[in-house]
Design a protein around this motif. Structure first.
Motif, PDB file in Angstrom:
ATOM      1  N   LYS A  69     -10.053   0.873 -47.950  1.00 13.54           N
ATOM      2  CA  LYS A  69      -9.414  -0.386 -47.175  1.00 13.54           C
ATOM      3  C   LYS A  69      -7.834   0.106 -47.230  1.00 13.54           C
ATOM      4  N   PHE A  70      -7.195  -0.139 -46.247  1.00 16.71           N
ATOM      5  CA  PHE A  70      -5.591  -0.175 -46.419  1.00 16.71           C
ATOM      6  C   PHE A  70      -5.100  -1.508 -46.912  1.00 16.71           C
ATOM      7  N   THR A  71      -3.903  -1.504 -47.590  1.00 14.47           N
ATOM      8  CA  THR A  71      -3.515  -2.651 -48.174  1.00 14.47           C
ATOM      9  C   THR A  71      -2.473  -3.161 -47.232  1.00 14.47           C
ATOM     10  N   PRO A  72      -2.312  -4.335 -47.222  1.00 16.13           N
ATOM     11  CA  PRO A  72      -1.282  -5.026 -46.414  1.00 16.13           C
ATOM     12  C   PRO A  72       0.104  -4.135 -46.280  1.00 16.13           C
ATOM     13  N   GLN A  73       0.386  -3.901 -47.484  1.00 14.64           N
ATOM     14  CA  GLN A  73       1.752  -2.914 -47.338  1.00 14.64           C
ATOM     15  C   GLN A  73       1.521  -1.360 -46.709  1.00 14.64           C
ATOM     16  N   ASN A 102      -5.845  11.690 -39.795  1.00 11.93           N
ATOM     17  CA  ASN A 102      -6.982  11.014 -39.217  1.00 11.93           C
ATOM     18  C   ASN A 102      -7.376   9.654 -39.751  1.00 11.93           C
ATOM     19  N   ASP A 103      -7.139   9.494 -40.860  1.00 14.51           N
ATOM     20  CA  ASP A 103      -7.299   8.005 -41.259  1.00 14.51           C
ATOM     21  C   ASP A 103      -6.474   6.907 -40.637  1.00 14.51           C
ATOM     22  N   ILE A 104      -5.059   7.361 -40.656  1.00 12.84           N
ATOM     23  CA  ILE A 104      -4.047   6.478 -40.172  1.00 12.84           C
ATOM     24  C   ILE A 104      -4.362   6.105 -38.724  1.00 12.84           C
ATOM     25  N   LYS A 105      -4.718   7.172 -38.096  1.00 16.13           N
ATOM     26  CA  LYS A 105      -5.030   7.199 -36.635  1.00 16.13           C
ATOM     27  C   LYS A 105      -6.081   6.280 -36.511  1.00 16.13           C
ATOM     28  N   ASN A 106      -7.265   6.572 -37.073  1.00 19.59           N
ATOM     29  CA  ASN A 106      -8.329   5.470 -36.773  1.00 19.59           C
ATOM     30  C   ASN A 106      -8.283   4.381 -37.154  1.00 19.59           C
ATOM     31  N   HIS A 107      -7.136   4.034 -38.298  1.00 15.07           N
ATOM     32  CA  HIS A 107      -6.912   2.499 -38.655  1.00 15.07           C
ATOM     33  C   HIS A 107      -6.421   2.019 -37.576  1.00 15.07           C
ATOM     34  N   TRP A 108      -5.202   2.734 -37.118  1.00 16.86           N
ATOM     35  CA  TRP A 108      -4.435   2.144 -36.231  1.00 16.86           C
ATOM     36  C   TRP A 108      -4.969   1.849 -34.718  1.00 16.86           C
TER      37      TRP A 108
END
Length: 264
Positions: A69-73, A102-108
């Motif tokens: 999971k991505f943190t709020p920060q 890829n992770d960042i793109k997916n989460h976005w």
DNA sequence: AACCTTCGCAACCGCAAGGAT
DNA sequence: CATCCTTGCGGTTGCGAAGGT
């Protein structure tokens, strides 16, 4: 979770990677290092194309990758970098070394973009979405709002209120929507508006505080000077986060005629 | 319990940039 | 200079899991 395994016309394996394939790729790279991706699969004993190996290594196997999971920060960082860099995921990933593009793109795409939309913010421009049907209460000249150097009497100095007020300022700064309407939008669905806000306000207490803040605005119990001082914290936040000399949103906020009418 | 929808994420594809020949 | 090849990037897809009805 994974894709079905299949073979293309050249007999190259596609789909989900097995633990054994991962082990073979890692063992090869550990021994021979990174190099010719095209030749690598054959040398490593893999029935994969070079592209697939490269992707697997970069997005999953290479050391130092942070997963989960991505943190709020981190989410805040992604939004910040996206506002500056757009869909340049590789560039954003360089600013967040432990996360893959890829992770960042997916989460976005799966989360953050939708969250911004629900918050009334255009995910591409990062500006408030202008509702054409909205009534516009004011287009007249600006009031003179002078910042006070004296201490505020406001009881709202927390980050959460400041952030929400900053968001309010951002919406007002579009100068296409009336102040009353913006207040109503946020007040009508406070739980939704607050909890799904890109700025990650999450607790019931914060939500109540924000509601209280708007009630004070409604009842003219909060002065323009107090508002100014409340906004000083996000102003600083913008400066430090974005390295901006001037916060346009803040300057525009001072030009809202209806604000002066409502609060002075 | 069964079905449907949404979410999260790994992996694929096509294209473009840049280097080698 | 033109062509080919490799690498890297961004958009999209496929699929299991989770959640909702």
């Amino acid at each position: 979770m994974g894709r079905t395994t299949w073979y293309d016309d050249e007999g190259l394996k596609k789909g989900e990677w097995t633990a054994e394939e991962d082990r073979m790729l890692v063992a090869y790279i550990n021994e021979y290092g990174l190099g010719d991706w095209r030749a690598m699969p054959k040398r490593a004993g893999l029935q994969r194309c070079g592209k697939s190996c490269r992707l697997r290594w970069l997005n999953y196997l290479r050391p130092g990758i942070k997963r989960g999971k991505f943190t709020p920060q981190e989410e805040k960082d992604i939004i910040k970098f996206h506002s500056l860099l757009g869909n340049r995921w590789a560039a954003i990933a360089k600013e967040m070394p432990n996360r893959t593009d890829n992770d960042i793109k997916n989460h976005w795409n799966s989360c953050l973009k939708k969250r911004l939309v629900r918050s009334g913010i255009d995910p591409m421009t990062h500006q408030p979405v202008v509702n054409v049907k909205a009534n516009s209460s004011s287009t007249t000249s600006s009031p003179t709002l002078t910042p006070s150097s004296s201490s505020t009497t406001s009881s709202f100095s927390s980050t959460s209120s400041s952030r929400l007020l900053n968001r309010l300022a951002a919406e007002i700064s579009s100068r296409k929507q009336g102040f009353d309407r913006i207040k109503n939008v946020i007040l009508s669905e406070p739980r939704q508006a607050v909890k799904e806000d890109a700025l990650m306000i999450s607790s019931k207490e914060e939500e109540e505080e924000v509601k209280g803040c708007f009630m004070e605005i409604d009842n003219n119990l909060i002065s323009t000077t107090s508002l100014y001082e409340l906004l000083s914290e996000p102003y600083d936040m913008y400066q430090s986060d974005f390295g901006l000399e001037v916060d346009d949103q803040f300057d525009l906020f001072l030009e809202i005629p209806s604000l002066g009418q409502d609060l002075s």
